[in-house]
Design a protein around this motif. Structure first.
Motif, PDB file in Angstrom:
ATOM      1  N   SER A  83       0.891  -1.159   0.184  1.00  0.00           N
ATOM      2  CA  SER A  83       0.032  -0.022  -0.105  1.00  0.00           C
ATOM      3  C   SER A  83       0.907   1.435   0.185  1.00  0.00           C
ATOM      4  N   SER A  84       2.038   1.224   0.101  1.00  0.00           N
ATOM      5  CA  SER A  84       3.225   2.391   0.055  1.00  0.00           C
ATOM      6  C   SER A  84       3.035   3.161  -1.435  1.00  0.00           C
ATOM      7  N   SER A  85       2.667   4.755  -1.070  1.00  0.00           N
ATOM      8  CA  SER A  85       2.674   5.329  -2.157  1.00  0.00           C
ATOM      9  C   SER A  85       4.354   5.527  -2.679  1.00  0.00           C
ATOM     10  N   ALA A  86       5.348   5.507  -1.871  1.00  0.00           N
ATOM     11  CA  ALA A  86       6.663   5.519  -2.501  1.00  0.00           C
ATOM     12  C   ALA A  86       6.856   4.136  -3.118  1.00  0.00           C
ATOM     13  N   VAL A  87       6.544   3.100  -2.721  1.00  0.00           N
ATOM     14  CA  VAL A  87       6.748   1.846  -3.565  1.00  0.00           C
ATOM     15  C   VAL A  87       6.062   2.026  -4.895  1.00  0.00           C
ATOM     16  N   LYS A  88       4.847   2.499  -4.854  1.00  0.00           N
ATOM     17  CA  LYS A  88       4.013   2.371  -6.275  1.00  0.00           C
ATOM     18  C   LYS A  88       4.450   3.443  -7.149  1.00  0.00           C
ATOM     19  N   ALA A  95       5.184  -3.553  -4.925  1.00  0.00           N
ATOM     20  CA  ALA A  95       3.652  -3.612  -4.619  1.00  0.00           C
ATOM     21  C   ALA A  95       2.924  -4.923  -5.118  1.00  0.00           C
ATOM     22  N   GLU A  96       3.413  -5.362  -6.559  1.00  0.00           N
ATOM     23  CA  GLU A  96       2.580  -6.448  -7.162  1.00  0.00           C
ATOM     24  C   GLU A  96       3.020  -7.716  -6.251  1.00  0.00           C
ATOM     25  N   VAL A  97       4.588  -7.806  -6.035  1.00  0.00           N
ATOM     26  CA  VAL A  97       4.841  -9.131  -5.194  1.00  0.00           C
ATOM     27  C   VAL A  97       3.962  -9.122  -3.977  1.00  0.00           C
ATOM     28  N   ALA A  98       4.066  -7.940  -3.149  1.00  0.00           N
ATOM     29  CA  ALA A  98       3.387  -8.035  -2.091  1.00  0.00           C
ATOM     30  C   ALA A  98       1.910  -8.406  -1.933  1.00  0.00           C
ATOM     31  N   SER A  99       1.272  -7.889  -3.063  1.00  0.00           N
ATOM     32  CA  SER A  99      -0.181  -8.258  -3.168  1.00  0.00           C
ATOM     33  C   SER A  99      -0.508  -9.662  -3.504  1.00  0.00           C
ATOM     34  N   VAL A 100       0.571 -10.546  -3.813  1.00  0.00           N
ATOM     35  CA  VAL A 100      -0.031 -12.012  -4.057  1.00  0.00           C
ATOM     36  C   VAL A 100       0.542 -12.734  -3.151  1.00  0.00           C
ATOM     37  N   ILE A 101       0.922 -12.286  -2.040  1.00  0.00           N
ATOM     38  CA  ILE A 101       1.497 -13.289  -0.705  1.00  0.00           C
ATOM     39  C   ILE A 101       0.126 -13.414   0.055  1.00  0.00           C
ATOM     40  N   GLY A 102      -0.056 -14.852   0.093  1.00  0.00           N
ATOM     41  CA  GLY A 102      -1.015 -15.664   1.075  1.00  0.00           C
ATOM     42  C   GLY A 102      -2.333 -14.733   0.834  1.00  0.00           C
ATOM     43  N   ASP A 103      -2.871 -14.147   2.015  1.00  0.00           N
ATOM     44  CA  ASP A 103      -4.154 -13.736   2.366  1.00  0.00           C
ATOM     45  C   ASP A 103      -3.830 -12.240   2.944  1.00  0.00           C
ATOM     46  N   PRO A 104      -5.019 -11.585   3.184  1.00  0.00           N
ATOM     47  CA  PRO A 104      -4.836 -10.357   4.018  1.00  0.00           C
ATOM     48  C   PRO A 104      -4.188 -10.509   5.357  1.00  0.00           C
ATOM     49  N   ALA A 105      -4.595 -11.406   6.074  1.00  0.00           N
ATOM     50  CA  ALA A 105      -4.238 -11.742   7.407  1.00  0.00           C
ATOM     51  C   ALA A 105      -2.608 -11.923   7.401  1.00  0.00           C
ATOM     52  N   VAL A 106      -2.225 -12.615   6.372  1.00  0.00           N
ATOM     53  CA  VAL A 106      -0.852 -13.048   6.371  1.00  0.00           C
ATOM     54  C   VAL A 106      -0.016 -11.697   5.996  1.00  0.00           C
TER      55      VAL A 106
END
Ligand SMILES: Cc1cc2nc3c(=O)[nH]c(=O)nc-3n(C[C@H](O)[C@H](O)[C@H](O)COP(=O)(O)OP(=O)(O)OC[C@H]3O[C@@H](n4cnc5c(N)ncnc54)[C@H](O)[C@@H]3O)c2cc1C
Length: 289
Positions: A83-88, A95-106
């Motif tokens: 969700s980081s604007s600096a990363v985006k 951000a793309e990699v982070a978004s496909v890790i596990g589920d929201p809890a993970v």
């Protein structure tokens, strides 16, 4: 199953954490988000007598851009990166990699440092760190030291982190103008871990010729690896579909592909080639070719 009994420590700064690591030695484990360690403790695959929780240690999380790199604190969660604007704006592939890790809890609890220290062979971050040429900043009794990603992953869940050290930060170089990067994975249907995942980063000159390529493959073997043959086949070429296809054919070369419940060696090698082709094609598109 419940984990074996352990003592819990919550140091208030890095010095205190390192002091505890030095005193408790092999009996202690660092606790970050707990999303790999706690399941292992519940299965009694890990039975540390002491947990050193980094959750209250200031300075270990957050994302800073310094013109050359994004400096990401080890305790930064996957969600904070997603969700980081600096990363985006500076390195959207993270951000793309982070978004496909596990589920929201993970993603809300798990950390990038925990993932890179754990070095699960099916984790997503390793492929991206390899493609982008990241550097790990470790902190120990003798101070800080940097370890390049190519020296970091030593084998199955083994890294270059030394005893009594913690991983403090990850530095990910920014890509030059004319670059694009993408991460594509075939996720396990339950956990979302990568059965195979490929991250590709390419830099093109004004004529559309590839001047630099980084390709990391995760999931297929005992550790994430750099697909050197693919990188060599991309550099110096105009990346049309035929050149991408030819390069992607080398994606399983040098990977110690393991047969497991998810697939045979042949199947997982095939996935390496398919996902390399998809990741490179998207990276080239994003580079503006
Ligand atoms: C259901 C589920 C699904 C998941 N799916 C995925 C997925 O799709 N993709 C993926 O990549 N991952 C996935 N994960 C793993 C997740 O990303 C974890 O968050 C990550 O692997 C470990 O990070 P953590 O912060 O939870 O570390 P922890 O579990 O707290 O620690 C893991 C290990 O690293 C060590 N460690 C942690 N931080 C440091 C540090 N700063 N310095 C030194 N050592 C440290 C610990 O001692 C421990 O040995 C999943 C996990 C679960 C439970």
């Amino acid at each position: 199953m419940y984990p074996a009994a352990f003592d819990y420590h919550a140091p208030k700064n890095v010095k205190e954490a390192l002091g505890l690591l030095g005193k408790l030695k092999d009996d202690a484990k660092i606790l970050a988000g707990g999303h790999s360690l706690i399941p292992m403790m519940k299965l009694r695959l890990a039975q540390p007598k002491h947990l050193i929780d980094l959750g209250k240690v200031p300075g270990l999380s957050g994302i800073k851009a310094d013109g050359k790199a994004l400096a990401i604190g080890a305790m930064t969660t996957h969600w904070e990166i997603e969700s980081s604007s600096a990363v985006k704006s500076k390195l959207p592939v993270l951000a793309e990699v982070a978004s496909v890790i596990g589920d929201p809890a993970v993603r809300n609890k798990g950390t990038i440092g925990g993932s890179l220290a754990h070095a699960d062979p099916a984790a997503d971050w390793p492929a991206a760190m390899i493609a982008l040429g990241a550097e790990m900043v470790c902190e120990g009794p003798k101070g800080k030291r940097k370890v390049g990603v190519d020296q970091w992953f030593l084998g199955l869940m083994a890294t270059a982190l030394k005893e009594r050290e913690l991983l403090a930060q990850v530095r990910v170089p920014l890509l030059p103008a004319g670059s694009g990067a993408a991460y594509m994975k075939f996720p396990h249907p339950a956990s979302r871990f990568a059965v195979v995942g490929v991250c590709a980063a390419v830099t093109l000159d004004k004529q559309g010729v590839c001047t630099k390529a980084g390709v990391g493959v995760t999931g297929a073997g005992t550790k994430a690896v750099r697909a050197k043959g693919v990188e060599a086949a991309l550099v110096g070429k105009r990346l049309d579909p035929a050149a991408i296809e030819a390069a992607a054919q080398k994606a399983a070369d040098g990977v110690d592909v393991q047969a497991d419940l998810q697939g045979s060696v042949e199947y997982k090698s095939h996935l390496c080639r398919v996902f390399a082709k998809r990741a490179i094609t998207e990276a080239v598109k994003r580079a503006g070719a």
